[in-house]
Write an enzyme that holds these catalytic residues in place. Sequence first.
Site, PDB file in Angstrom:
ATOM      1  N   LYS A   1     -10.796  -4.343  -4.450  1.00 55.86           N
ATOM      2  CA  LYS A   1     -11.874  -3.386  -4.855  1.00 55.86           C
ATOM      3  C   LYS A   1     -11.133  -2.053  -5.062  1.00 55.86           C
ATOM      4  O   LYS A   1     -11.935  -1.144  -5.755  1.00 55.86           O
ATOM      5  CB  LYS A   1     -13.112  -3.221  -3.624  1.00 55.86           C
ATOM      6  CG  LYS A   1     -12.560  -2.973  -2.282  1.00 55.86           C
ATOM      7  CD  LYS A   1     -13.792  -3.203  -1.493  1.00 55.86           C
ATOM      8  CE  LYS A   1     -13.452  -3.729  -0.102  1.00 55.86           C
ATOM      9  NZ  LYS A   1     -12.398  -3.097   0.630  1.00 55.86           N
TER      10      LYS A   1
ATOM     11  N   LYS B   1       0.805  -1.194  -0.102  1.00 55.61           N
ATOM     12  CA  LYS B   1       0.003   0.062  -0.022  1.00 55.61           C
ATOM     13  C   LYS B   1       0.896   1.249  -0.025  1.00 55.61           C
ATOM     14  O   LYS B   1       0.207   2.235  -0.595  1.00 55.61           O
ATOM     15  CB  LYS B   1      -0.869   0.155   1.240  1.00 55.61           C
ATOM     16  CG  LYS B   1      -2.027  -0.992   0.907  1.00 55.61           C
ATOM     17  CD  LYS B   1      -3.458  -0.526   1.516  1.00 55.61           C
ATOM     18  CE  LYS B   1      -4.550  -1.416   0.953  1.00 55.61           C
ATOM     19  NZ  LYS B   1      -5.896  -1.108   1.544  1.00 55.61           N
TER      20      LYS B   1
ATOM     21  N   LYS C   1      -3.597  -9.738  -7.000  1.00 52.41           N
ATOM     22  CA  LYS C   1      -5.078 -10.277  -6.420  1.00 52.41           C
ATOM     23  C   LYS C   1      -6.159  -9.215  -6.833  1.00 52.41           C
ATOM     24  O   LYS C   1      -5.766  -8.055  -7.187  1.00 52.41           O
ATOM     25  CB  LYS C   1      -4.510  -9.575  -4.859  1.00 52.41           C
ATOM     26  CG  LYS C   1      -5.867 -10.213  -3.878  1.00 52.41           C
ATOM     27  CD  LYS C   1      -5.651  -9.696  -2.708  1.00 52.41           C
ATOM     28  CE  LYS C   1      -5.865  -8.273  -2.050  1.00 52.41           C
ATOM     29  NZ  LYS C   1      -7.257  -8.116  -1.385  1.00 52.41           N
TER      30      LYS C   1
HETATM   31  P1  ATP Z   1      -8.563  -2.885  -0.862  1.00 51.37           P
HETATM   32  O1  ATP Z   1      -8.516  -2.802  -2.352  1.00 51.37           O
HETATM   33  O2  ATP Z   1      -9.199  -1.222  -0.352  1.00 51.37           O
HETATM   34  O3  ATP Z   1      -7.549  -2.859  -0.104  1.00 51.37           O
HETATM   35  P2  ATP Z   1      -9.722  -5.257  -0.831  1.00 51.37           P
HETATM   36  O4  ATP Z   1     -10.358  -5.454  -1.907  1.00 51.37           O
HETATM   37  O5  ATP Z   1      -8.315  -5.718  -0.803  1.00 51.37           O
HETATM   38  O6  ATP Z   1      -9.675  -3.771  -0.543  1.00 51.37           O
HETATM   39  P3  ATP Z   1     -10.341  -5.853   1.883  1.00 51.37           P
HETATM   40  O7  ATP Z   1     -11.217  -4.776   2.287  1.00 51.37           O
HETATM   41  O8  ATP Z   1      -9.092  -5.549   2.222  1.00 51.37           O
HETATM   42  O9  ATP Z   1     -10.296  -5.880   0.311  1.00 51.37           O
HETATM   43  O10 ATP Z   1     -10.562  -7.246   2.378  1.00 51.37           O
HETATM   44  C1  ATP Z   1     -11.919  -7.900   2.823  1.00 51.37           C
HETATM   45  C2  ATP Z   1     -11.711  -9.373   3.200  1.00 51.37           C
HETATM   46  O11 ATP Z   1     -11.883  -9.863   1.715  1.00 51.37           O
HETATM   47  C3  ATP Z   1     -10.486  -9.778   3.459  1.00 51.37           C
HETATM   48  O12 ATP Z   1     -10.855 -10.656   4.536  1.00 51.37           O
HETATM   49  C4  ATP Z   1      -9.567 -10.069   2.604  1.00 51.37           C
HETATM   50  O13 ATP Z   1      -8.566 -11.198   2.741  1.00 51.37           O
HETATM   51  C5  ATP Z   1     -10.667 -10.748   1.554  1.00 51.37           C
HETATM   52  N1  ATP Z   1     -10.325 -10.657   0.305  1.00 51.37           N
HETATM   53  C6  ATP Z   1     -10.016  -9.434  -0.486  1.00 51.37           C
HETATM   54  N2  ATP Z   1      -9.766  -9.499  -1.939  1.00 51.37           N
HETATM   55  C7  ATP Z   1      -9.589 -10.780  -1.856  1.00 51.37           C
HETATM   56  C8  ATP Z   1      -9.327 -11.670  -2.897  1.00 51.37           C
HETATM   57  N3  ATP Z   1      -8.924 -11.166  -4.021  1.00 51.37           N
HETATM   58  N4  ATP Z   1      -9.315 -13.117  -2.841  1.00 51.37           N
HETATM   59  C9  ATP Z   1      -9.582 -13.418  -1.633  1.00 51.37           C
HETATM   60  N5  ATP Z   1     -10.055 -12.858  -0.663  1.00 51.37           N
HETATM   61  C10 ATP Z   1      -9.947 -11.656  -0.619  1.00 51.37           C
END
Ligand code: ATP
Length: 332
Positions: free
Chosen positions: A199, A114, A196
């Site tokens: 969002k 990040k 990954k």
């Molecule tokens: P950001 O992009 O703002 O960092 P993010 O999409 O990575 O957000 P988070 O809010 O950080 O999502 O994660 C929410 C939950 O979903 C966490 O438990 C995280 O491990 C899971 N998660 C997020 N993205 C994935 C993915 N691509 N595959 C599996 N699990 C995920």
Amino acid sequence: MNDKKTILSGIQPSGELTLGSYLGAIKNWVELSSDYDCFYCIVDMHAVTVRQDPALLRKRTLEQLAQYIACGLDPEKNTIFIQSHIPELAQLTWVLMCHTGFGELSRMTQFKDKSAKNSDNINAGLFTYPVLMAADILLYQAHLVPVGGDQKQHVELTRDIALRFNALHGEVFTIPESFIPKIGARIMSLTSPENKMSKSDADPDGCVFLMQKPEEIMRRFKRAVTDSETNVRFDPAKKPGISNLISVYSAVSGNSITETEALFSGKGYGDFKTAVGEAVVELFRPIREETDRLLGDKAYLESAYKKGAEKASGVAGKTLRKIYKKIGFIPL
Ligand code: ATP
Ligand code: LTN
């Protein structure tokens, strides 16, 4: 007496919920919810470690609440709440920060990722983000933390902080464990399958969102990056795109990876992509419709988060009083 073990988990309202958030986390939240005493929150305090537009943050927080409920989490049976409604969280975070090493936080891979993505705003909150997450987990004395694979390191750190605190001050914290799905722990971007699905990704075409229309979901799956072979075979190192689609299909259908490979053996990538897209469309259709319905009933959503905050703050207050006493703060 309620002798169920406790679950806590949260998602940032930093963007629209994706297929990754669903398969990595929410799917398990729903599956585990009848056997545990569950606390599921919308972690708005974590979201502001990155700049957010205030109006959009408010909108996404409410939308996310509606989506949790639409995914099958009943606010009568689970404690569903907004993180910033519980002031004890910030209070516990300070105490835990004084029990966390600078070196430990420097090793967190999410911080490294990040800070590379937000090089103009590497704030102290981004660095101490895992301590706020540890406080989330420890404040509610959670036994289990269902998350995607990317959060494993943060749960390990939480365990280390809790063990250190207990060793110094007595057994006050429950030592949590992560609960990571076997299939779907790391859903990859459809456009760059070595990354990954996130969002807040700069390339939203790589994501599939819970609220997306069926045509758009189909379009994204049909355009998903694959490889020059033709066989549906699981090999994440050599075939990251196809392997990701196999994981998605398996997680959604309940098949094993081998069963999915067998089901599509001899079929081309085109047919396979259509089948994956259709499975996701059908999974999300009822969630999207129910979310839209709930968003039309703001009074209900408000009553749901108020009830959640009331339940959460009872537990939070109890833990914080115990911790303050242990470290020698004089109660008022
Ligand atoms: P950001 O992009 O703002 O960092 P993010 O999409 O990575 O957000 P988070 O809010 O950080 O999502 O994660 C929410 C939950 O979903 C966490 O438990 C995280 O491990 C899971 N998660 C997020 N993205 C994935 C993915 N691509 N595959 C599996 N699990 C995920
Ligand atoms: N850090 C997590 C979100 C999060 C969380 C939590 C997950 C905040 N508090 C407590 C599990 C338990 C993330 O970035 N996905």
